[in-house]
Design an enzyme around this catalytic site. Structure first.
Site, mmCIF file in Angstrom:
data_model
loop_
_atom_site.group_PDB
_atom_site.id
_atom_site.type_symbol
_atom_site.label_atom_id
_atom_site.label_comp_id
_atom_site.label_asym_id
_atom_site.label_seq_id
_atom_site.Cartn_x
_atom_site.Cartn_y
_atom_site.Cartn_z
ATOM 1 N N GLY A 46 0.847 -1.190 0.000
ATOM 2 C CA GLY A 46 0.000 0.000 0.000
ATOM 3 C C GLY A 46 0.879 1.236 0.000
ATOM 4 O O GLY A 46 2.053 1.171 0.369
ATOM 5 N N CYS A 94 5.808 -0.289 7.548
ATOM 6 C CA CYS A 94 5.477 0.929 6.799
ATOM 7 C C CYS A 94 6.710 1.368 6.024
ATOM 8 O O CYS A 94 7.810 1.408 6.579
ATOM 9 C CB CYS A 94 5.048 2.036 7.765
ATOM 10 S SG CYS A 94 4.600 3.572 6.929
ATOM 11 N N LEU A 95 6.502 1.712 4.769
ATOM 12 C CA LEU A 95 7.633 2.147 3.943
ATOM 13 C C LEU A 95 8.219 3.457 4.460
ATOM 14 O O LEU A 95 9.362 3.788 4.150
ATOM 15 C CB LEU A 95 7.184 2.295 2.481
ATOM 16 C CG LEU A 95 6.759 0.969 1.815
ATOM 17 C CD1 LEU A 95 6.122 1.235 0.463
ATOM 18 C CD2 LEU A 95 7.949 0.026 1.683
ATOM 19 N N HIS A 136 -4.540 1.430 7.705
ATOM 20 C CA HIS A 136 -3.156 1.925 7.800
ATOM 21 C C HIS A 136 -2.971 3.124 6.855
ATOM 22 O O HIS A 136 -2.377 4.143 7.235
ATOM 23 C CB HIS A 136 -2.195 0.774 7.450
ATOM 24 C CG HIS A 136 -0.751 1.143 7.337
ATOM 25 N ND1 HIS A 136 0.216 0.666 8.205
ATOM 26 C CD2 HIS A 136 -0.068 1.925 6.454
ATOM 27 C CE1 HIS A 136 1.390 1.142 7.862
ATOM 28 N NE2 HIS A 136 1.259 1.912 6.797
ATOM 29 N N GLU A 137 -3.507 3.004 5.631
ATOM 30 C CA GLU A 137 -3.336 4.087 4.641
ATOM 31 C C GLU A 137 -4.181 5.312 5.006
ATOM 32 O O GLU A 137 -3.731 6.452 4.846
ATOM 33 C CB GLU A 137 -3.695 3.602 3.234
ATOM 34 C CG GLU A 137 -2.907 2.404 2.723
ATOM 35 C CD GLU A 137 -1.411 2.515 2.858
ATOM 36 O OE1 GLU A 137 -0.890 3.648 2.926
ATOM 37 O OE2 GLU A 137 -0.746 1.475 2.916
ATOM 38 N N HIS A 140 -2.447 7.429 7.363
ATOM 39 C CA HIS A 140 -1.456 8.324 6.733
ATOM 40 C C HIS A 140 -2.111 9.642 6.319
ATOM 41 O O HIS A 140 -1.508 10.708 6.445
ATOM 42 C CB HIS A 140 -0.843 7.667 5.495
ATOM 43 C CG HIS A 140 0.305 6.750 5.773
ATOM 44 N ND1 HIS A 140 1.481 7.172 6.361
ATOM 45 C CD2 HIS A 140 0.473 5.431 5.534
ATOM 46 C CE1 HIS A 140 2.315 6.143 6.459
ATOM 47 N NE2 HIS A 140 1.735 5.067 5.972
HETATM 48 O O1 GNR Z 1 4.008 -2.596 2.659
HETATM 49 C C1 GNR Z 1 3.302 -2.447 3.660
HETATM 50 N N1 GNR Z 1 2.950 -3.545 4.381
HETATM 51 C C2 GNR Z 1 1.991 -3.523 5.387
HETATM 52 C C3 GNR Z 1 1.887 -4.643 6.207
HETATM 53 C C4 GNR Z 1 0.926 -4.677 7.196
HETATM 54 C C5 GNR Z 1 0.072 -3.618 7.379
HETATM 55 C C6 GNR Z 1 0.175 -2.495 6.585
HETATM 56 C C7 GNR Z 1 1.125 -2.450 5.576
HETATM 57 S S1 GNR Z 1 1.214 -1.061 4.559
HETATM 58 C C8 GNR Z 1 2.892 -1.094 4.080
HETATM 59 C C9 GNR Z 1 3.179 -0.036 3.028
HETATM 60 C C10 GNR Z 1 2.978 1.331 3.631
HETATM 61 O O2 GNR Z 1 3.757 1.879 4.348
HETATM 62 N N2 GNR Z 1 1.858 1.934 3.350
HETATM 63 O O3 GNR Z 1 1.602 3.142 3.883
HETATM 64 NI NI NI Z 2 2.631 3.144 5.763
#
Ligand code: GNR
Ligand code: NI
Length: 171
Positions: A46, A94-95, A136-137, A140
């Site tokens: 994501g 999270c990236l 999660h997104e 952000h």
């Molecule tokens: O790559 C991602 N893996 C992930 C694993 C578990 C719950 C959420 C995520 S999102 C993350 C990519 C990211 O940072 N998206 O904002």
């Molecule tokens: Ni993230």
């Protein structure tokens, strides 16, 4: 399409609140194409526009497993209209918080309104990893990272390590 640089914590930009999109335009589609390419390159499942420096309410996701065909999804102006009382726990990464993961509890199921890639209104019911990843997104878009769901003690350990790593990278 272009691969964009992903902003990492503790950059204060990630705390900004993203703005709703007035209309799904070709410019926004270019941004979403870039988000998808950047996400696949990372690789991640994501990515929110704020993570590449654009504080607008646009998200891309692809939770298909490696052995399955790609299944990109686009969410513009996402709005959670219902969340289950039941929670689910996933180990999140999270990236924008590279090299750390932690268990996070979130509603196991959600209902969501959003605009798709073509600007059409959609409504879905999501569970499992999809529900977790969408939440999660959406976090952000509100300036929230998964580490904000942890205890202050756990969060501070991670933030201190991120600060140290970003100082070392700047040397
Ligand atoms: O790559 C991602 N893996 C992930 C694993 C578990 C719950 C959420 C995520 S999102 C993350 C990519 C990211 O940072 N998206 O904002
Ligand atoms: Ni993230």
């Amino acid at each position: 399409m272009a691969i964009r640089q992903i902003i990492t914590a503790p950059d204060p930009f990630l705390k900004r609140v993203s703005k709703p999109v007035a209309e799904v335009t070709d410019d926004l589609r270019v941004l979403m194409d870039d988000l998808l390419e950047t996400m696949y390159d990372a690789p991640g499942i994501g990515l929110a526009a704020i993570q590449v420096g654009e504080p607008v309410e646009a998200i891309v996701l692809d939770i298909a497993r490696d052995e399955d065909d790609p299944y990109p999804r686009y969410f513009v102006n996402p709005e959670i209209t219902w969340a289950s009382e039941e929670l689910a726990t996933y180990e999140e990464g999270c990236l924008s918080v590279p090299e750390f993961t932690a268990d996070v509890d979130r509603p196991a199921e959600i209902k969501l309104n959003f605009l798709d890639y073509d600007g059409n209104k959609q409504e879905i019911h999501a569970d499992g990893l999809l529900a977790t990843c969408i939440q999660h997104e959406i976090d952000h878009l509100r300036g929230i990272l998964f580490i904000d769901h942890l205890s202050a003690v756990k969060r501070n350990i991670i933030v201190r390590k991120l600060v140290k790593a970003s100082k070392q990278a700047a040397e």
